[in-house]
Design a protein around this motif. Structure first.
Motif, PDB file in Angstrom:
ATOM      1  N   LEU A  90      -1.287   6.373   0.783  1.00  0.00           N
ATOM      2  CA  LEU A  90      -0.719   6.767  -0.504  1.00  0.00           C
ATOM      3  C   LEU A  90      -0.785   5.570  -1.442  1.00  0.00           C
ATOM      4  CD1 LEU A  90       0.867   8.930  -2.168  1.00  0.00           C
ATOM      5  CD2 LEU A  90       2.935   7.774  -1.410  1.00  0.00           C
ATOM      6  N   GLU A 137       0.974 -11.128   6.758  1.00  0.00           N
ATOM      7  CA  GLU A 137       1.361 -10.975   5.370  1.00  0.00           C
ATOM      8  C   GLU A 137       0.809 -12.119   4.532  1.00  0.00           C
ATOM      9  OE1 GLU A 137       5.558 -10.831   5.237  1.00  0.00           O
ATOM     10  OE2 GLU A 137       5.706  -9.165   6.616  1.00  0.00           O
ATOM     11  N   MET A 194       0.134  -2.525   3.798  1.00  0.00           N
ATOM     12  CA  MET A 194       0.977  -2.299   2.625  1.00  0.00           C
ATOM     13  C   MET A 194       0.553  -3.286   1.550  1.00  0.00           C
ATOM     14  SD  MET A 194       4.643  -2.214   4.536  1.00  0.00           S
ATOM     15  CE  MET A 194       5.076  -0.996   5.765  1.00  0.00           C
ATOM     16  N   ASN A 195       0.751  -2.887   0.336  1.00  0.00           N
ATOM     17  CA  ASN A 195       0.341  -3.744  -0.763  1.00  0.00           C
ATOM     18  C   ASN A 195       1.211  -3.432  -1.980  1.00  0.00           C
ATOM     19  OD1 ASN A 195      -1.083  -5.444  -2.395  1.00  0.00           O
ATOM     20  ND2 ASN A 195      -2.795  -4.052  -2.718  1.00  0.00           N
ATOM     21  N   LEU A 196       1.737  -4.464  -2.585  1.00  0.00           N
ATOM     22  CA  LEU A 196       2.493  -4.330  -3.829  1.00  0.00           C
ATOM     23  C   LEU A 196       1.945  -5.341  -4.815  1.00  0.00           C
ATOM     24  CD1 LEU A 196       6.268  -4.028  -2.867  1.00  0.00           C
ATOM     25  CD2 LEU A 196       4.844  -2.321  -3.956  1.00  0.00           C
ATOM     26  N   GLN A 219       3.300 -12.179  10.448  1.00  0.00           N
ATOM     27  CA  GLN A 219       3.224 -10.705  10.457  1.00  0.00           C
ATOM     28  C   GLN A 219       2.084 -10.203   9.570  1.00  0.00           C
ATOM     29  OE1 GLN A 219       5.107  -9.044  12.454  1.00  0.00           O
ATOM     30  NE2 GLN A 219       6.691 -10.534  12.952  1.00  0.00           N
ATOM     31  N   ARG A 240       0.446  -6.817   3.316  1.00  0.00           N
ATOM     32  CA  ARG A 240       0.651  -6.839   4.760  1.00  0.00           C
ATOM     33  C   ARG A 240      -0.450  -5.985   5.361  1.00  0.00           C
ATOM     34  NH1 ARG A 240       5.335  -6.810   8.363  1.00  0.00           N
ATOM     35  NH2 ARG A 240       4.694  -5.952  10.337  1.00  0.00           N
ATOM     36  N   TRP A 255       1.966  -8.947  -3.001  1.00  0.00           N
ATOM     37  CA  TRP A 255       2.345  -9.112  -1.601  1.00  0.00           C
ATOM     38  C   TRP A 255       1.524  -8.122  -0.780  1.00  0.00           C
ATOM     39  CZ3 TRP A 255       4.294  -5.317   1.560  1.00  0.00           C
ATOM     40  CH2 TRP A 255       4.703  -5.730   2.829  1.00  0.00           C
ATOM     41  N   LEU A 294      -1.447  -0.551  10.117  1.00  0.00           N
ATOM     42  CA  LEU A 294      -0.589  -0.330   8.958  1.00  0.00           C
ATOM     43  C   LEU A 294      -0.848  -1.409   7.917  1.00  0.00           C
ATOM     44  CD1 LEU A 294       1.789   1.402   7.837  1.00  0.00           C
ATOM     45  CD2 LEU A 294       3.303  -0.365   8.724  1.00  0.00           C
ATOM     46  N   THR A 325       1.006  -1.580  -8.812  1.00  0.00           N
ATOM     47  CA  THR A 325       0.365  -0.830  -7.740  1.00  0.00           C
ATOM     48  C   THR A 325       1.197  -0.926  -6.467  1.00  0.00           C
ATOM     49  OG1 THR A 325      -1.775  -1.486  -8.649  1.00  0.00           O
ATOM     50  CG2 THR A 325      -1.780  -0.520  -6.448  1.00  0.00           C
ATOM     51  N   ALA A 326       1.440   0.200  -5.857  1.00  0.00           N
ATOM     52  CA  ALA A 326       2.072   0.248  -4.541  1.00  0.00           C
ATOM     53  C   ALA A 326       1.151   1.048  -3.627  1.00  0.00           C
ATOM     54  CB  ALA A 326       3.449   0.895  -4.613  1.00  0.00           C
ATOM     55  N   GLU A 327       0.837   0.489  -2.491  1.00  0.00           N
ATOM     56  CA  GLU A 327      -0.167   1.109  -1.636  1.00  0.00           C
ATOM     57  C   GLU A 327       0.290   1.031  -0.174  1.00  0.00           C
ATOM     58  OE1 GLU A 327      -3.919  -0.698  -2.204  1.00  0.00           O
ATOM     59  OE2 GLU A 327      -5.012   1.099  -1.626  1.00  0.00           O
ATOM     60  N   LEU A 328       0.150   2.136   0.491  1.00  0.00           N
ATOM     61  CA  LEU A 328       0.514   2.223   1.910  1.00  0.00           C
ATOM     62  C   LEU A 328      -0.622   2.933   2.631  1.00  0.00           C
ATOM     63  CD1 LEU A 328       2.643   2.130   4.264  1.00  0.00           C
ATOM     64  CD2 LEU A 328       3.392   4.366   3.466  1.00  0.00           C
TER      65      LEU A 328
END
Lengths: 506, 284
Positions: A428, A351, A391-393, A349, A384, A382, A389, A413-416
């Motif tokens: 965001l 990731e 995502m990143n953490l 996926q 994706r 992590w 789409l 950091t959290a990123e979408l």
């Protein structure tokens, strides 16, 4: 279609004219310096036909490859000679194809409440490249023009050239960065200074450059083939009024590269690397006199001696690993070391999961203020990056000698980022950070024409909302940033940027 | 008013501060402070603190609090009652609803916390979209004090945030929720910066680990561990959190379209918080 082509050709001609005018306009270097940013340049030998800046490197970014969130900037710190506590901006590669041009207009709020305008135009045609940036107070304002001329390529304007390993012309690599001396590119640096450069084509070619960079003005000649070239330079320190003559030889092959340079006082420096790419052992070494300086002196002198090794590979299927080590020593005999291990597991996926550890001790500047205390860091990330789409953490901790028991730097950091259709964007990013006094911390942000390393301090958070929509044949990007630091919340900052890309030929 | 309370309980570790404050203020204010301190200690929700598992958004209230979509049925309704302190002097009553149309998950709710002297009303909206492997949502919440200040005005504030999750492998899940990414007006009573977590689900058991920190103090983050087991219509789960170490236990029973959930959080200093919810709506 023809009308539109004529329209763009007309703008292209204006852009070229503006580029030449701005390139030779006085005072731009002073503006850049006042903005607190030291500019440098792409590797002109590596990107002979491109105006693009050097890509930033970091261990994570290298391993992450294409899995990084698309609008993100690479992590890591700016070069060691960047100004303390100041934001650091680097041009972003527009990735124009031949025959394309892009125009853009930006409006942004600043911390003092004033509005800030920027305009830019970039184009790439067969045999011509131009980039013009304009904006009051913009550290990256200026122009660069490249054109094919009989016998080679001529570049004028904003530039920061780098020949070979950067010993004679350019900035040497920093051994404490990921991949160390064996990196394919150096620290992220904006184009700085003014230069006129001719790069010869053909098997045996002549390269010529006249540039002003920081407090130095120099002229250099390179003569040879792609595999080996002789270099000569005459440089004058504008602040001290002293002139120096330098000479060097550089060798470049598919799997190794070396450069030796010396000045008229007998000081010399040698650097040789054997890069291995993503698989294998890369080695690099730098030797020589500590007081050697190239034609354009950086703000802080790089270490005169350094050694670096990097081992990369895939120990198992879908697992990538990088083990790195580096040693360096400055002129005052202060030395440092760095070791890092990072492992990335590629999952389904789109990731990937990454964990890493790094230990670093020793100064990164040849100044007594940089004590170079021991730092140990661990990070887990992590990512994706599926279709439309991302995502990143990421959690990152840095501690001093006691390890992570008393962290001196923490960053979460959290990123979408969602791209539901071409040109549309919703993103965001939330950062939570904490640093102790004197510990640098940067947050990477990306705007449509530049990457920015935001300097932050203390405890706080930063939230950035980004929106993008296709409007009027182009793209409108808007961002809203809210930050909190030390219990205070400065006014929100916003940017509005419109850009349009078109083909110059119908 | 809320600002004064927040000054005492703003930090996660503020529970102890709240306890000490009991000796200094009256019983009623003390109860409110303690309750708010408990909210701070729980850290994951306030106005719609549904007794749901962390990181799931499995109830309309949880969706409104975390902006994590994807775990609800086509139409859901939830009534929430919370007793924050053992004396029952600080309570929250909330009603939340959710519907899914064309793959878009919509949620709305109203909530009232406290009483006419120390309390506030809230209105929340959330929207999200979830696929099989990932989901994301946003939330907006407006909050207004129930009592007027000296000038006769009732303080008004709003906050907005987002959350996302993704499957990791066949049974894993990772999530992040920033419920208060933006705030305007009267500041919210709590600083809810960011929560991230991972979970692993099996046929009968599931477990999760989470990290949560206020926006202004990443070094004051708390960590949590949870374990749940399911058997037919019954679910039982327990969760432990740090700073200070505390635990919660919850039981859920489902019959037809009705779901009843009760959760008790035990705090070493401040006692227990009881949460109860009645849900109507078929599971997804």
């Amino acid at each position: 279609m023809r009308t539109r082509a004529r329209f763009w050709r007309g703008h292209a001609a204006h852009a070229c004219a503006a580029a030449i005018l701005i390139a030779f306009a006085p005072g731009r270097a002073a503006r850049a310096e006042s903005a607190g940013n030291e500019r440098a340049a792409p590797d002109s030998s590596a990107t002979a036909d491109s105006l693009a800046p050097m890509p930033a490197d970091s261990l994570s970014a290298t391993l992450a490859g294409s899995l990084a969130v698309r609008d993100s900037v690479p992590r890591g710190d700016p070069p060691a000679d960047a100004s303390d506590g100041a934001d650091y901006e680097v041009e972003r590669d527009p990735s124009l194809d031949a025959g394309e041009m892009e125009v853009g207009y930006s409006l942004a709020s600043r911390a003092n409440g004033r509005l800030f305008q920027r305009r830019r135009i970039e184009m790439r045609e067969a045999g011509v490249e131009a980039e013009v940036r304009e904006g009051r107070g913009d550290a990256l304002s200026g122009a660069a023009l490249g054109t094919r001329v009989p016998g080679g390529w001529l570049a004028l304007g904003r530039a920061s050239p780098r020949w070979g390993r950067g010993l004679l012309v350019g900035s040497p690599l920093e051994p404490w960065r990921p991949s160390g001396l064996a990196a394919t590119s150096g620290a992220p640096r904006p184009r700085a200074g003014d230069a006129a450069e001719f790069r010869g084509a053909g098997r045996v070619a002549v390269d010529l450059i006249a540039a002003r960079q920081g407090h130095d003005a120099f002229a250099a000649l390179g003569f040879g083939t792609r595999a080996a070239a002789l270099e000569l330079a005459l440089t004058r320190a504008l602040d001290a009024g002293e002139s120096r003559v330098l000479a060097g030889v550089r060798f470049s092959g598919s799997d190794r590269e070396a450069e030796i340079a010396l000045d008229d006082h007998g000081s010399w420096r040698l650097e040789a690397v054997r890069p291995a790419g993503d698989h294998g052992l890369s080695l690099g070494a730098r030797l020589g006199h500590a007081d050697f300086a190239g034609a354009g002196r950086p703000r802080t002198a790089p270490p005169g001696a350094a050694l670096g090794a990097s081992l990369r590979g895939s120990p198992r299927a879908h697992v990538r690993a990088a083990l790195e080590g580096a040693l360096w020593r400055f002129a005052d005999a202060r030395s440092g070391h760095r070791g890092a291990l990072e492992v990335t597991a590629d999952m389904a996926q789109h990731e990937a999961f990454t964990m890493g550890f790094e230990e670093r001790r020793g100064p990164r500047r040849a100044t007594a203020a940089d004590a170079g205390a021991l730092r140990q860091g661990v990070w887990a990330e992590w990512r994706r990056n599926g279709p439309g789409l991302a995502m990143n953490l990421r959690h990152e901790w840095w501690g001093e000698s006691g390890g992570l028991a008393a962290p001196v730097r923490e960053l979460v950091t959290a990123e979408l980022e969602s791209r539901p259709r071409p040109g549309a964007l919703l993103g965001l990013t939330v950062w939570l950070h904490r640093t102790v006094a004197g510990e640098p911390q940067y947050l990477g942000e990306s705007e449509i024409d530049r990457n920015i390393w935001r300097a932050v301090s203390g405890r706080g958070s930063r939230t950035r909302l980004r929106l993008g929509l296709p409007v009027a044949g182009g793209t409108v990007r808007a961002s809203l940033t809210v930050s909190q630091s030390g219990g205070s919340s400065p006014p929100p900052q916003w940017t509005l940027d419109w850009s349009r890309r078109a083909r110059a030929r119908g | 008013m809320r600002e004064a309370l927040r000054a005492l309980v703003g930090a996660r570790a503020g529970t102890l501060v709240g306890a000490r404050a009991c000796a200094l203020v009256g019983a009623r204010a003390c109860a409110s402070l303690v309750a708010l301190a408990l909210i701070a200690a729980h850290a994951h929700a306030q106005d719609f603190a549904s007794p749901a598992r962390a990181g799931t958004g499995e109830t309309p209230g949880a969706f409104l609090e975390s902006a994590l979509p994807g775990a609800l049925g086509a139409r859901s309704l939830e009534m929430i009652a919370i007793q924050w302190d053992p004396r029952g002097e600080m309570t929250t009553r909330a009603l939340a609803a959710c519907a899914i149309t064309r793959g878009i998950e919509w949620g709305a709710g109203i909530s009232s916390t406290g009483d006419g002297e120390i309390g506030w009303n809230s209105l929340a909206l959330a929207i999200g979209r979830a696929a099989r492997a990932h989901g994301a949502g946003v939330r907006v919440l407006a909050r207004r004090d129930r009592a007027a200040d000296a000038s006769g005005a009732r303080a008004l504030g709003a906050e907005a945030g987002a959350g996302f999750w993704s499957r990791v492998g066949a049974r894993g899940k990772i999530w992040a929720s920033a419920p208060m990414a933006f705030a305007v007006g009267e500041p919210p009573p709590l600083d809810r910066g960011l929560e991230t977590g991972v979970s692993l689900s099996g046929p009968a058991f599931s477990a999760w680990a989470l990290w949560s920190a206020p926006a202004g103090a990443v070094d004051a983050a708390e960590h949590g561990l949870g374990l749940a087991c399911e058997s037919g219509a019954l679910s039982l789960w327990a969760e432990a959190r740090s700073r200070p170490l505390r635990a919660a236990i919850a039981l859920r029973a489902r019959r037809g379209d009705f779901t009843v959930t009760a959760r008790v959080d035990e705090h070493p200093v401040l006692g227990e918080t009881v949460r109860f919810s009645l849900g109507v709506g078929a599971p997804p």
